[in-house]
Design an enzyme around this catalytic site. Structure first.
Site, PDB file in Angstrom:
ATOM      1  CE  LYS A  92      31.920 -79.132 -58.487  1.00 17.02           C
ATOM      2  NZ  LYS A  92      33.325 -78.825 -58.884  1.00 17.02           N
ATOM      3  CE1 TYR A 135      31.948 -73.410 -58.291  1.00 21.69           C
ATOM      4  CE2 TYR A 135      30.312 -74.173 -59.864  1.00 21.69           C
ATOM      5  CZ  TYR A 135      31.227 -74.434 -58.850  1.00 21.69           C
ATOM      6  OH  TYR A 135      31.412 -75.723 -58.415  1.00 21.69           O
ATOM      7  CG  ASN A 155      36.226 -81.098 -59.103  1.00 21.49           C
ATOM      8  OD1 ASN A 155      35.048 -80.872 -59.392  1.00 21.49           O
ATOM      9  ND2 ASN A 155      37.036 -80.165 -58.630  1.00 21.49           N
ATOM     10  CG  HIS A 208      30.665 -76.513 -54.340  1.00 24.54           C
ATOM     11  ND1 HIS A 208      31.586 -75.539 -54.665  1.00 24.54           N
ATOM     12  CD2 HIS A 208      29.888 -75.986 -53.359  1.00 24.54           C
ATOM     13  CE1 HIS A 208      31.367 -74.467 -53.901  1.00 24.54           C
ATOM     14  NE2 HIS A 208      30.337 -74.714 -53.103  1.00 24.54           N
ATOM     15  CD  GLU A 228      29.163 -71.718 -51.744  1.00 25.97           C
ATOM     16  OE1 GLU A 228      30.146 -71.263 -52.342  1.00 25.97           O
ATOM     17  OE2 GLU A 228      29.186 -72.835 -51.155  1.00 25.97           O
TER      18      GLU A 228
HETATM   19  N1  UDP Z   1      37.966 -75.718 -62.070  1.00 26.87           N
HETATM   20  C1  UDP Z   1      38.380 -76.036 -63.351  1.00 26.87           C
HETATM   21  N2  UDP Z   1      39.640 -75.667 -63.739  1.00 26.87           N
HETATM   22  C2  UDP Z   1      40.493 -75.002 -62.900  1.00 26.87           C
HETATM   23  C3  UDP Z   1      40.069 -74.680 -61.608  1.00 26.87           C
HETATM   24  C4  UDP Z   1      38.783 -75.051 -61.207  1.00 26.87           C
HETATM   25  O1  UDP Z   1      37.624 -76.642 -64.120  1.00 26.87           O
HETATM   26  O2  UDP Z   1      41.625 -74.709 -63.314  1.00 26.87           O
HETATM   27  C5  UDP Z   1      36.608 -76.100 -61.638  1.00 26.87           C
HETATM   28  C6  UDP Z   1      36.632 -77.309 -60.688  1.00 26.87           C
HETATM   29  O3  UDP Z   1      35.515 -78.139 -61.018  1.00 26.87           O
HETATM   30  C7  UDP Z   1      36.456 -76.663 -59.337  1.00 26.87           C
HETATM   31  C8  UDP Z   1      35.555 -75.471 -59.665  1.00 26.87           C
HETATM   32  O4  UDP Z   1      36.019 -75.037 -60.927  1.00 26.87           O
HETATM   33  O5  UDP Z   1      35.880 -77.560 -58.397  1.00 26.87           O
HETATM   34  C9  UDP Z   1      35.589 -74.331 -58.681  1.00 26.87           C
HETATM   35  O6  UDP Z   1      36.930 -73.918 -58.506  1.00 26.87           O
HETATM   36  P1  UDP Z   1      37.522 -73.621 -57.057  1.00 26.87           P
HETATM   37  O7  UDP Z   1      38.858 -73.000 -57.238  1.00 26.87           O
HETATM   38  O8  UDP Z   1      36.502 -72.870 -56.260  1.00 26.87           O
HETATM   39  O9  UDP Z   1      37.740 -75.102 -56.465  1.00 26.87           O
HETATM   40  P2  UDP Z   1      36.959 -75.896 -55.310  1.00 26.87           P
HETATM   41  O10 UDP Z   1      36.537 -74.881 -54.273  1.00 26.87           O
HETATM   42  O11 UDP Z   1      35.780 -76.587 -55.973  1.00 26.87           O
HETATM   43  O12 UDP Z   1      37.944 -76.901 -54.788  1.00 26.87           O
HETATM   44 MG    MG Z   2      35.489 -73.114 -54.504  1.00 23.96          MG
END
Ligand code: UDP
Ligand code: MG
Length: 148
Positions: free
Chosen positions: A9, A49, A112, A115, A126
């Site tokens: 990211k 997303y 974080n 991805h 994807e």
């Molecule tokens: N995210 C956020 N707040 C939340 C949950 C997710 O900002 O409460 C963001 C975070 O950067 C995350 C992304 O949205 O990586 C996608 O969410 P997902 O649940 O798919 O998590 P991931 O698969 O990235 O672990």
């Molecule tokens: Mg995810």
């Protein structure tokens, strides 16, 4: 062989973590199949997303992803989807174990760093979205030393 989509990211790119992250996947024994540095626009980030479009954090998330260039990658290897998620660590860096990428390099869920696809099916979608012209079909000469 299984493939996954991994994206560094904008914060990971800005913080100079590209080499470190690629290195972790390489050293594990996975093979790089696709790699590009790319800035994406809002509709593309929203498409990536789309499953999260009803979430309260969706707009902030899209803003984050379009805030700078990202590194889009395809990695291949046995169980690379699940193992890739383990290398990445839990979504919220407060819960990510030390030794994982998020555990070692992140403090905020909205910063974080990386991805990774959450299933073989999302990986397929994807990869098709990010690499519409396909990826590079090759096999490392070390493949036999990492895969039986
Ligand atoms: N995210 C956020 N707040 C939340 C949950 C997710 O900002 O409460 C963001 C975070 O950067 C995350 C992304 O949205 O990586 C996608 O969410 P997902 O649940 O798919 O998590 P991931 O698969 O990235 O672990
Ligand atoms: Mg995810």
């Amino acid at each position: 062989m299984e493939q996954t989509f991994i994206m560094i990211k904008p914060d990971g790119v800005q913080r100079g973590l590209v080499g470190e992250i690629i290195s972790r996947f390489e050293k594990k024994g996975f093979s790089l199949r696709g790699l590009k540095l790319i800035s994406v626009e809002r509709p593309f980030a929203e498409k990536h997303y789309e499953d999260l479009s009803s979430k309260p954090f969706f707009n902030k998330l899209v803003e984050y992803i379009i805030s700078g260039p990202v590194v889009a990658m395809v990695w291949e290897g046995k169980n690379v989807v699940v193992t890739g998620r383990k290398i990445i660590g839990a979504t919220n860096p407060s819960d990510s174990a030390p030794g994982t990428i998020r555990g070692d390099f992140a403090v905020e869920i909205g910063r974080n760093v990386i991805h990774g696809s959450d299933s073989v099916e999302s990986a397929r979608k994807e990869i098709a979205l990010w690499f519409p012209d396909g990826t590079v079909n090759w096999q490392s000469s070390l493949h036999h030393w990492t895969h039986e």
